[in-house]
Design a protein around this motif. Structure first.
Motif, mmCIF file in Angstrom:
data_model
loop_
_atom_site.group_PDB
_atom_site.id
_atom_site.type_symbol
_atom_site.label_atom_id
_atom_site.label_comp_id
_atom_site.label_asym_id
_atom_site.label_seq_id
_atom_site.Cartn_x
_atom_site.Cartn_y
_atom_site.Cartn_z
ATOM 1 N N ARG A 133 0.834 -1.208 0.000
ATOM 2 C CA ARG A 133 0.000 0.000 0.000
ATOM 3 C C ARG A 133 0.866 1.255 0.000
ATOM 4 O O ARG A 133 0.602 2.200 -0.747
ATOM 5 N N GLU A 144 0.738 4.119 -2.756
ATOM 6 C CA GLU A 144 0.320 5.480 -2.380
ATOM 7 C C GLU A 144 1.420 6.487 -2.718
ATOM 8 O O GLU A 144 1.132 7.575 -3.219
ATOM 9 N N CYS A 171 -5.079 3.942 -2.087
ATOM 10 C CA CYS A 171 -5.371 2.613 -1.539
ATOM 11 C C CYS A 171 -6.263 2.702 -0.306
ATOM 12 O O CYS A 171 -6.135 3.623 0.498
ATOM 13 N N SER A 181 -8.107 -0.047 2.795
ATOM 14 C CA SER A 181 -8.033 -1.412 3.315
ATOM 15 C C SER A 181 -9.399 -2.073 3.300
ATOM 16 O O SER A 181 -9.514 -3.241 3.632
#
Lengths: 464, 464
Positions: A426, A430, A436, A438
């Motif tokens: 991630r 990013e 991104c 979760s």
């Protein structure tokens, strides 16, 4: 109130740290030390207790400097703060960031102190402009001015970026800077203005809206002092402004009183203002963080059709539910030609539909092939869900998505849930500009806001 | 259908891995390798291609083993899976976990294959019970049976705990196991049952509800096959069951068809079932994860009064808003005696109210003193918000909270938002049983569910 250009606040040529300490465990040490290490302008330390600190000359008073000072940072005991502020005003310091707490927010004694400060400002015709008191101060990743008193070992270094933040609350500001830094999301400028005895959110908002170093503005508001001015600024904004409000309720409002001493206002009215001005209102602080990054990292959406790709069927089910429940977004319908091409890249048992399940053994290559086939103007955004815990998935997915995003110039939003390897992936994504989340839920909620704004905002081609 | 005790599935004395591979890049390698490293029972490898793998004898067929086998793990090509399953049945293997995909979920050919498997089961009078096909399989942190084919370098090792999970979707299961492992949250047992040709969520739910190694049950459901049975099980549950549903909508439902081939059912009816049976329904997967941990780590709430402590005023404002907006929770009112005592531990300018702002210079010690003063049966839960980015806050807060929780036996929920140092602190707290969230919003939403259940569930003293 006087109009002042804030350039010299965020990009000062000289800074005086009033109350600089030699004690490494004090905030008043961190502040000047941070500056010495990163800021390229002239720095003066002020503290009558020292002749010098770590080899740097220390002045008894700001009056002794006798050089032009753009920015003074006040970090002294509340009992003497107004005195040193007065000295700074008399020495024609252009801007003061008053970190010192103990004003209106502490009741009687503080209210008196704040009244005194206000009167001083008036008497000096606002020739010195003040941020604070009771604030975390400013951070500027362009000029490397960082007066935030956050210890290095407990915070991640903020990255340079395009989000500018205006925070009445220092605590929430500290948390978001730290979170964004660790996620790989950059910040342009940050200001926490505390009690706002002089400069307030309206001044900063006005400045950031015109600022070419600011792509997205984030605003944490407790009190609203001039609803009309706020409305006008938001109405003419040419960039996304994302707002979260503290003090929505009576008790929350009471808490803002003891916090920064402001009056919270009516949340329903505020919601209406946001609606009318195309301002993106976040219901909670998590949403606020989520919206900031999607607006920072993505162009606007040209239509509401979302194409979902995944290598985990369950995620596809959640995405289909989420998009169907959305009042704004829709699933893109794969056409016959695309279907035929997709058949060639999927195992013979793979189903062709949206969400497109690329199956558990999908490689980054298969994602790339599918995305290349699905290069269609009918698609407004891609929701790419990656179960990175499989054998066939790895870091190569980062380059695939960056390449596609660069060519398509459309939002590509990722979902990755899990543990340490997911955190790494991630952060890689990013920091390269791929948003991104979760959870599928948060991704869709954020995409929804992006589309809501895309539909309403005056179309800004420079974003695309 | 036959009643079977599932003890030997989760705690088998012997396991045969049917389709064990010598190729390190294959899932069929990971499965047996994981077992060899952790499981203490007897392991047999089966694959006609090998005489031995890494020095372990490899059988041509399960029929050649000629020893009692509690559990067979089938991980072969779909074209031969029914054949090897038949051999296992004839060899009186008690349980089979069929990881192999390519059944009902792939359409025509798979449907035929699945019908054949069903008929085989019937012909053998369910003497062999099957989990799967098209599933991730089982993980048991008590018996160390882990047949999950997740590569070690991309997943965090799950910790032993008290949450048991039932997942139709393997992908979502993999993600939650990985996330919980990295957060320090333990799992007792996990099963992903895929197409559920035989054993299904009802069998596992029934087993986990009676299981003394399971404190909380988490259930990701797509299809519902026997609503009456599900209702009855949930109705008599003596422990919290948290459910999240995939396929709430028409399109989500369509996605479940291509995913595990199940029919999604009506979400409104499902919501009603949960309401009537005190089942905790999560609206999305993030909430599901959040609820699981609060129920795992905390006793029930004896009343709805929440005491909020913070060292960051802005967080206090958000918490006051959140609790005021909650229909179930309320802020505790600090009494005169507590107020006097709190005055002694706070700087003279500190305000005494709930949320209690312990001020930016609060140390772990000040949190401890405040919590000791606020030892009142009128408080149902503590919401402890920690801005760990300050100079005065550090890891000592972990011991403070653990000590208080041990003595008070009440929910203590933490909020910490930020970057790397926050991740470390949160993992320290979670692994010691203190529930942490990164947002006030999520913490309050989860506390609300805890109280909702506390009010309704038959009071289970063993939890307190």
């Amino acid at each position: 109130m006087v109009k002042t250009n804030l350039d010299r606040l965020f990009n000062p040529k000289s800074i005086a740290v009033i109350g600089a300490s030699g004690d490494r465990n004090k905030a008043s040490y961190t502040v000047w030390k941070n500056l010495v290490e990163n800021y390229k302008g002239k720095i003066y330390l002020v503290n009558p207790k020292y002749e010098e600190i770590e080899g740097i000359k220390c002045y008894k008073s700001v009056r002794d400097i006798k050089k032009p000072i753009d920015l003074g940072v006040v970090i002294v005991n509340a009992k003497i703060s107004n005195t040193v502020i007065k000295e700074a005003m008399e020495s024609k310091v252009k801007f003061l960031v008053v970190i010192t707490a103990g004003y209106r927010e502490i009741g009687k004694e503080g209210i008196r102190r704040e009244m005194e400060l206000k009167n001083m400002l008036k008497e000096h015709n606002y020739k010195t402009r003040v941020v604070g008191p009771n604030c975390l101060g400013i951070l500027d990743n362009n000029s490397n001015v960082n007066v935030l008193f956050l210890p290095k070992n407990k915070t991640t270094r903020p990255l340079k970026g395009n989000i500018s933040l205006i925070f009445q609350s220092g605590a929430l500001g500290a948390a978001i800077i730290d979170r964004f830094a660790s996620e790989g999301i950059g910040i342009s400028r940050f200001v926490s203005y505390g009690n706002a005895v002089d400069l307030n959110e309206l001044d900063f908002l006005e400045y950031f809206l015109k600022d070419n170093k600011t792509r997205v503005v984030g605003l944490y508001l407790e009190g609203i002092r001039d609803g009309r001015k706020l409305f006008d600024l938001l109405k003419k904004a040419q960039k996304p402004v994302i707002v979260v409000k503290g003090g929505k309720t009576q008790k929350g409002g009471k808490a803002t009183l003891t916090h920064t001493g402001s009056i919270a206002g009516n949340y329903e009215i505020f919601r209406g203002v946001c609606q009318q001005t195309n301002t993106i209102l976040a219901d909670n602080f998590r949403d606020f963080e989520n919206y900031l990054k999607i607006f920072d990292q993505n162009p606007l959406m040209k239509n509401n059709k979302v194409m979902v790709l995944t290598n985990g069927g369950g995620f596809g089910v959640l995405a289909a539910d989420g998009i169907e429940l959305s009042e704004l977004l829709d699933l893109y319908t794969i056409n016959k030609k695309e279907e035929r091409s997709l058949r060639n890249i999927l195992p013979d048992y793979g189903n062709i539909s949206n969400p497109l399940d690329l199956i558990g053994d999908a490689t980054p290559k298969r994602y790339e092939e599918a995305l290349k086939i699905l290069n269609n103007n009918g698609i407004g955004a891609y929701l790419v869900i990656i179960l990175s815990q499989t054998f066939s998935m790895d870091e190569r997915i980062v380059e695939v998505l960056i390449k596609i995003k660069h060519v398509y110039r459309k939002p590509i939003i990722c979902v990755l849930d899990g543990g340490e390897y997911v955190f790494t992936l991630r952060a890689l994504l990013e920091s390269r500009g791929i948003t991104c989340y979760s959870s599928v839920h948060e991704a869709i909620k954020s995409l929804e806001k992006l589309y809501w704004y895309s539909e309403r905002a005056s179309w800004d081609e420079s974003r695309n």
